[in-house]
Structure formats: C-alpha cells, structure tokens
Write a protein that holds these residues in place. Sequence first.
Motif, PDB file in Angstrom:
ATOM      1  N   PRO A   4       0.909  -1.133  -0.037  1.00 53.86           N
ATOM      2  CA  PRO A   4       0.066   0.193   0.089  1.00 53.86           C
ATOM      3  C   PRO A   4       0.915   1.192  -0.197  1.00 53.86           C
ATOM      4  CG  PRO A   4       0.114  -0.811   1.991  1.00 53.86           C
ATOM      5  CD  PRO A   4       1.042  -1.852   1.458  1.00 53.86           C
ATOM      6  N   PHE A   5       2.155   1.123  -0.010  1.00 55.76           N
ATOM      7  CA  PHE A   5       2.985   2.502   0.078  1.00 55.76           C
ATOM      8  C   PHE A   5       3.167   3.181  -1.217  1.00 55.76           C
ATOM      9  CE2 PHE A   5       5.189  -1.386   2.258  1.00 55.76           C
ATOM     10  CZ  PHE A   5       4.649  -1.248   3.309  1.00 55.76           C
ATOM     11  N   THR A   6       2.773   4.388  -1.145  1.00 54.65           N
ATOM     12  CA  THR A   6       2.187   5.187  -2.098  1.00 54.65           C
ATOM     13  C   THR A   6       2.538   6.662  -1.837  1.00 54.65           C
ATOM     14  OG1 THR A   6       0.170   3.691  -2.463  1.00 54.65           O
ATOM     15  CG2 THR A   6       0.197   5.847  -3.434  1.00 54.65           C
ATOM     16  N   ILE A   7       2.813   7.345  -2.969  1.00 57.99           N
ATOM     17  CA  ILE A   7       2.911   8.985  -2.771  1.00 57.99           C
ATOM     18  C   ILE A   7       1.931   9.355  -3.600  1.00 57.99           C
ATOM     19  CG2 ILE A   7       4.062  11.345  -3.674  1.00 57.99           C
ATOM     20  CD1 ILE A   7       6.700   9.432  -3.479  1.00 57.99           C
ATOM     21  N   VAL A   8       0.817   9.949  -3.044  1.00 59.29           N
ATOM     22  CA  VAL A   8      -0.416  10.726  -3.668  1.00 59.29           C
ATOM     23  C   VAL A   8      -0.056  12.011  -3.801  1.00 59.29           C
ATOM     24  CG1 VAL A   8      -1.469  11.021  -1.275  1.00 59.29           C
ATOM     25  CG2 VAL A   8      -2.909  10.868  -3.326  1.00 59.29           C
ATOM     26  N   SER A   9      -0.599  12.601  -4.761  1.00 61.54           N
ATOM     27  CA  SER A   9      -0.443  14.106  -5.154  1.00 61.54           C
ATOM     28  C   SER A   9      -1.786  14.471  -5.918  1.00 61.54           C
ATOM     29  CB  SER A   9       0.799  14.324  -5.813  1.00 61.54           C
ATOM     30  OG  SER A   9       0.659  13.630  -7.220  1.00 61.54           O
ATOM     31  N   ARG A  10      -1.817  15.839  -5.760  1.00 59.45           N
ATOM     32  CA  ARG A  10      -2.839  16.387  -6.529  1.00 59.45           C
ATOM     33  C   ARG A  10      -2.618  16.462  -8.119  1.00 59.45           C
ATOM     34  NH1 ARG A  10      -2.662  21.531  -5.474  1.00 59.45           N
ATOM     35  NH2 ARG A  10      -0.781  21.251  -4.066  1.00 59.45           N
ATOM     36  N   LYS A  11      -3.547  15.973  -8.921  1.00 57.65           N
ATOM     37  CA  LYS A  11      -3.030  15.879 -10.358  1.00 57.65           C
ATOM     38  C   LYS A  11      -2.627  17.476 -11.036  1.00 57.65           C
ATOM     39  CE  LYS A  11      -5.883  12.098 -11.876  1.00 57.65           C
ATOM     40  NZ  LYS A  11      -6.765  11.409 -13.046  1.00 57.65           N
ATOM     41  N   GLU A  12      -2.800  18.409 -10.453  1.00 61.61           N
ATOM     42  CA  GLU A  12      -2.345  19.711 -11.089  1.00 61.61           C
ATOM     43  C   GLU A  12      -1.077  19.912 -10.774  1.00 61.61           C
ATOM     44  OE1 GLU A  12      -3.653  22.905  -7.603  1.00 61.61           O
ATOM     45  OE2 GLU A  12      -5.411  21.595  -8.446  1.00 61.61           O
ATOM     46  N   THR A  13      -0.528  19.222  -9.761  1.00 62.25           N
ATOM     47  CA  THR A  13       1.032  19.197  -9.529  1.00 62.25           C
ATOM     48  C   THR A  13       1.864  18.520 -10.431  1.00 62.25           C
ATOM     49  OG1 THR A  13       1.242  17.263  -8.279  1.00 62.25           O
ATOM     50  CG2 THR A  13       0.739  19.373  -6.906  1.00 62.25           C
ATOM     51  N   GLY A  14       1.314  17.850 -11.403  1.00 59.60           N
ATOM     52  CA  GLY A  14       1.901  17.159 -12.656  1.00 59.60           C
ATOM     53  C   GLY A  14       2.901  15.797 -12.283  1.00 59.60           C
ATOM     54  N   ILE A  15       2.759  15.265 -10.801  1.00 57.24           N
ATOM     55  CA  ILE A  15       3.650  14.251 -10.553  1.00 57.24           C
ATOM     56  C   ILE A  15       2.893  12.837 -10.991  1.00 57.24           C
ATOM     57  CG2 ILE A  15       4.560  12.847  -8.603  1.00 57.24           C
ATOM     58  CD1 ILE A  15       4.211  15.468  -6.770  1.00 57.24           C
ATOM     59  N   ARG A  36     -14.289  15.089   1.463  1.00 58.10           N
ATOM     60  CA  ARG A  36     -14.751  15.357   0.173  1.00 58.10           C
ATOM     61  C   ARG A  36     -14.173  15.643  -1.172  1.00 58.10           C
ATOM     62  NH1 ARG A  36     -19.943  19.126   2.693  1.00 58.10           N
ATOM     63  NH2 ARG A  36     -20.376  17.659   4.619  1.00 58.10           N
ATOM     64  N   GLN A  37     -13.338  14.951  -1.095  1.00 55.20           N
ATOM     65  CA  GLN A  37     -12.241  14.936  -2.396  1.00 55.20           C
ATOM     66  C   GLN A  37     -12.664  13.755  -3.217  1.00 55.20           C
ATOM     67  OE1 GLN A  37      -9.792  17.345  -2.745  1.00 55.20           O
ATOM     68  NE2 GLN A  37     -11.185  18.249  -1.190  1.00 55.20           N
ATOM     69  N   ASP A  38     -12.193  13.765  -4.349  1.00 54.26           N
ATOM     70  CA  ASP A  38     -12.279  12.594  -5.441  1.00 54.26           C
ATOM     71  C   ASP A  38     -11.225  12.050  -5.769  1.00 54.26           C
ATOM     72  OD1 ASP A  38     -12.723  10.960  -7.539  1.00 54.26           O
ATOM     73  OD2 ASP A  38     -13.990  12.074  -8.507  1.00 54.26           O
ATOM     74  N   PRO A  39     -10.766  11.022  -4.988  1.00 58.41           N
ATOM     75  CA  PRO A  39      -9.180  10.496  -5.187  1.00 58.41           C
ATOM     76  C   PRO A  39      -8.930   9.899  -6.419  1.00 58.41           C
ATOM     77  CG  PRO A  39     -10.587   8.919  -3.679  1.00 58.41           C
ATOM     78  CD  PRO A  39     -11.494  10.321  -4.049  1.00 58.41           C
ATOM     79  N   ASP A  40     -10.121   9.701  -7.200  1.00 53.85           N
ATOM     80  CA  ASP A  40      -9.683   8.915  -8.437  1.00 53.85           C
ATOM     81  C   ASP A  40      -9.693  10.012  -9.551  1.00 53.85           C
ATOM     82  OD1 ASP A  40      -9.852   6.231  -7.807  1.00 53.85           O
ATOM     83  OD2 ASP A  40     -12.107   6.393  -7.499  1.00 53.85           O
ATOM     84  N   ALA A  41     -10.536  11.062  -9.582  1.00 55.34           N
ATOM     85  CA  ALA A  41     -10.519  12.090 -10.574  1.00 55.34           C
ATOM     86  C   ALA A  41      -9.406  12.793 -10.305  1.00 55.34           C
ATOM     87  CB  ALA A  41     -11.919  12.692 -10.492  1.00 55.34           C
ATOM     88  N   ASP A  42      -9.229  13.690  -9.109  1.00 55.63           N
ATOM     89  CA  ASP A  42      -8.316  14.636  -8.942  1.00 55.63           C
ATOM     90  C   ASP A  42      -6.967  14.349  -8.173  1.00 55.63           C
ATOM     91  OD1 ASP A  42     -10.504  16.301  -9.709  1.00 55.63           O
ATOM     92  OD2 ASP A  42     -11.401  16.282  -7.689  1.00 55.63           O
ATOM     93  N   TYR A  43      -6.584  13.063  -8.064  1.00 56.63           N
ATOM     94  CA  TYR A  43      -5.086  12.789  -7.706  1.00 56.63           C
ATOM     95  C   TYR A  43      -4.611  11.702  -8.218  1.00 56.63           C
ATOM     96  CZ  TYR A  43      -6.702  15.307  -3.430  1.00 56.63           C
ATOM     97  OH  TYR A  43      -7.196  16.824  -3.070  1.00 56.63           O
ATOM     98  N   ASN A  44      -3.237  11.627  -8.395  1.00 59.90           N
ATOM     99  CA  ASN A  44      -2.232  10.931  -8.806  1.00 59.90           C
ATOM    100  C   ASN A  44      -1.837   9.935  -7.652  1.00 59.90           C
ATOM    101  OD1 ASN A  44      -2.502  11.497 -11.572  1.00 59.90           O
ATOM    102  ND2 ASN A  44      -0.953  12.775 -11.374  1.00 59.90           N
ATOM    103  N   TRP A  45      -1.322   8.420  -7.967  1.00 63.91           N
ATOM    104  CA  TRP A  45      -1.104   7.714  -7.144  1.00 63.91           C
ATOM    105  C   TRP A  45       0.195   6.779  -7.624  1.00 63.91           C
ATOM    106  CZ3 TRP A  45      -3.875   7.517  -2.329  1.00 63.91           C
ATOM    107  CH2 TRP A  45      -4.770   7.993  -2.200  1.00 63.91           C
ATOM    108  N   LEU A  46       1.463   7.031  -6.952  1.00 68.64           N
ATOM    109  CA  LEU A  46       2.716   6.415  -7.338  1.00 68.64           C
ATOM    110  C   LEU A  46       2.804   5.244  -6.246  1.00 68.64           C
ATOM    111  CD1 LEU A  46       5.468   9.174  -8.155  1.00 68.64           C
ATOM    112  CD2 LEU A  46       4.135   8.010  -9.859  1.00 68.64           C
ATOM    113  N   ASN A  47       2.510   4.188  -6.667  1.00 70.33           N
ATOM    114  CA  ASN A  47       2.580   3.071  -6.008  1.00 70.33           C
ATOM    115  C   ASN A  47       3.987   2.486  -6.109  1.00 70.33           C
ATOM    116  OD1 ASN A  47      -0.214   3.115  -5.089  1.00 70.33           O
ATOM    117  ND2 ASN A  47      -0.817   2.253  -7.257  1.00 70.33           N
TER     118      ASN A  47
END
Length: 340
Positions: A109-120, A194-205
């Motif tokens: 489950p180890f992940t770096i999560v970021s807002r998509k707007e950051t471009g990660i 109240r965030q959308d973790p699929d639409a608005d976030y990237n996940w680097l697993n």
Amino acid sequence: MRKTGLFALALTLLSSSAALAETNIRFTLGWKTQGSDAAMLLAQEKGYFAEEGLNVTIDQGEGSGATVTRIMSGTYDAGFGDINAIIQNASARPDEAPVMVYNMWSNPPFTIVSRKETGIESPDDLAGKTLGGAQGTPTTRLLPVFARSNDIDLDAIRIDNMAPNLQEPMLIRGDIDGAMVFNITSYFNLLLNRQDPDADYNWLNFGDYGLDLYSNGVMVSQAMIRDNPEAVAGLVRAINKAAVEIGLDQEAGGDAIMAYDNLVSRDMEMRRLRFAYETLIVSEETAELGIGDLDDERLARAIDIVVEGYELETTPEVSQVFTRQFLPAREERELVYEAN
C-alpha cells in the motif's frame, strides 16, 4: 426427576469440558474497525473459529506495525499486520518476532499521492517537489530506496515531517505537493474530506516502481507455533474460508463488520473492503499461488529492500518471516473475486 437431573448434570459437565477444551486466542486487528478486516470478522461471526475449537477474542489495533510489538509483548497471540514490521524485528530480535502464516496483501500500500495539478505522474516528476511524511512510517522510511531504484536525486526533493493526520489536509490546501502514505488509508481520508481521489489525484505506488514488497496478513507468535500448531492451522483455515467467501459475497463481509462494530459507516467500510480486494489482495501472484501464500524469491528481495531502507544490521531468512506449513490445500485457497 432424578434421571432428568442426572442427565442435565451430565450435559452440563460435557458442555464445560468442551468449553475447557477450546483454545483461547487473543487476536489484534491492524487498526480501528475497517472493511479490510472483514475476513477475520466473518470467521468470528459465522462461527468458523468455533468450528476449529478456537475461542478468538478480536480487539482493535494501533497500526499494522504495532501488531508485531503487541504480539512480541505477549499481550496477543496473533494478529493482522505488516510483514515488513516482522522483517525489522526479526533482524533485531529473531527469537521473539512473530511469523506470518497467511499473507493477504500481495500488493504493497506504500504510495505517494499528489493532486493532479502538481503534475507528479512518474518518479522523475518528484524533483523540485515537497513531500509530506510521518517519521517512521514505511513509505517515508523507504523513500531513499525508492529514489535510488528510480535514479532520483533525493536532495532535489524537500521532505516535510508531519503527523499522519495532517497529511491529507495539507495536501488538499496545497501546502505540500505530495504525501507519503498507505493508499488504503489516504484514499478514504480524502473521501472523508469530500475529495475525489480517483479524478483529482495521482498515485505513485511503490510496488509499480521497483519496491515489490508484500504487506499485511495474519501473523502468530513463535510460542503459539511451537506449543499449539493445531490451533494455528485452525486459525488459518477459518480466516481463509472467510476470505474466499467474501471474494464472492462482499455483503457477507459487510454484515460481519457491522456485527462487530455498528458505529462504523457500512457504505464506507464496504467500499474499503472492495478497495482492499481489488487493489491489494487480487493479483497475478494470488491467481497462481492462491490467497495466503507468497513467492519465496520475491520475499527474499523484499527483505533486502527493507534491510536497506531501515539500515538493519542483519538480514533475516525467509523462514524467519513467513511459513506456509499451516496453509490449507491450494484448491481451498482459490480466490475468485466478483464485485457485488
């Protein structure tokens, strides 16, 4: 009346003998009541433990890593926790560390999560970014190994240390570019904010980028393996039966969760249950080996990664960390997952 009284007394004595014959097991979960615990709770609710002659007391936990220390202290006999914490303790205290007997989370489950707007979107995008992490957590501790595995200059990344409960709020506000988290925790923290973790976030697993680690499963004390192997086998059989059943009927898992703790949100924990199966449990390896087992060569590589990341002095053997001697037959561990 005399015969009736003697018969009743005989039944009472037989019942008492049966109760005394049961093996008591103190079992700790990895955290507060969550959908990812459904297999243990279903085994309890449906009497699968009792069928094995086990009287299992299930308590909430303090973190998947704390499961190991709870067992090592002697307070608990078994629990649901992180195999990587076993590796750490097997290095320092090999005679006391518990052993994994039923691996469940084939994907880490180890992940770096970021807002998509950051471009990660890949490890290369971390240069120049600020990451927030809680000291001592696996994701934070393993970041240097992640960086070396992906040719990233760690000095080009700013690390802000913070309490775990601040990571998602600071990420949402834009105070940090990414957070070093457990995906199964952070995903639902974002939902609760109240965030959308699929639409608005990237996940680097981490598992997708070289850190092919295992994670949570059922572990027991060395004393229990030595003194009561039949009870260990029964514990594993009961949990396996429930885990396979939930693959086809998640609502049964939801019923067991609510029976254990009716204060949690059924909708949220059902979603967490499905997330655990779809993201962490179901994998190509699970399809090949069956749920509960793992690949020894992969575990050996994972041990080396943890030894490097935590700068451990000795490298534990695979046999000190995991044993398959209590697993049911392969056909009994066939996991078919059908979302419903």
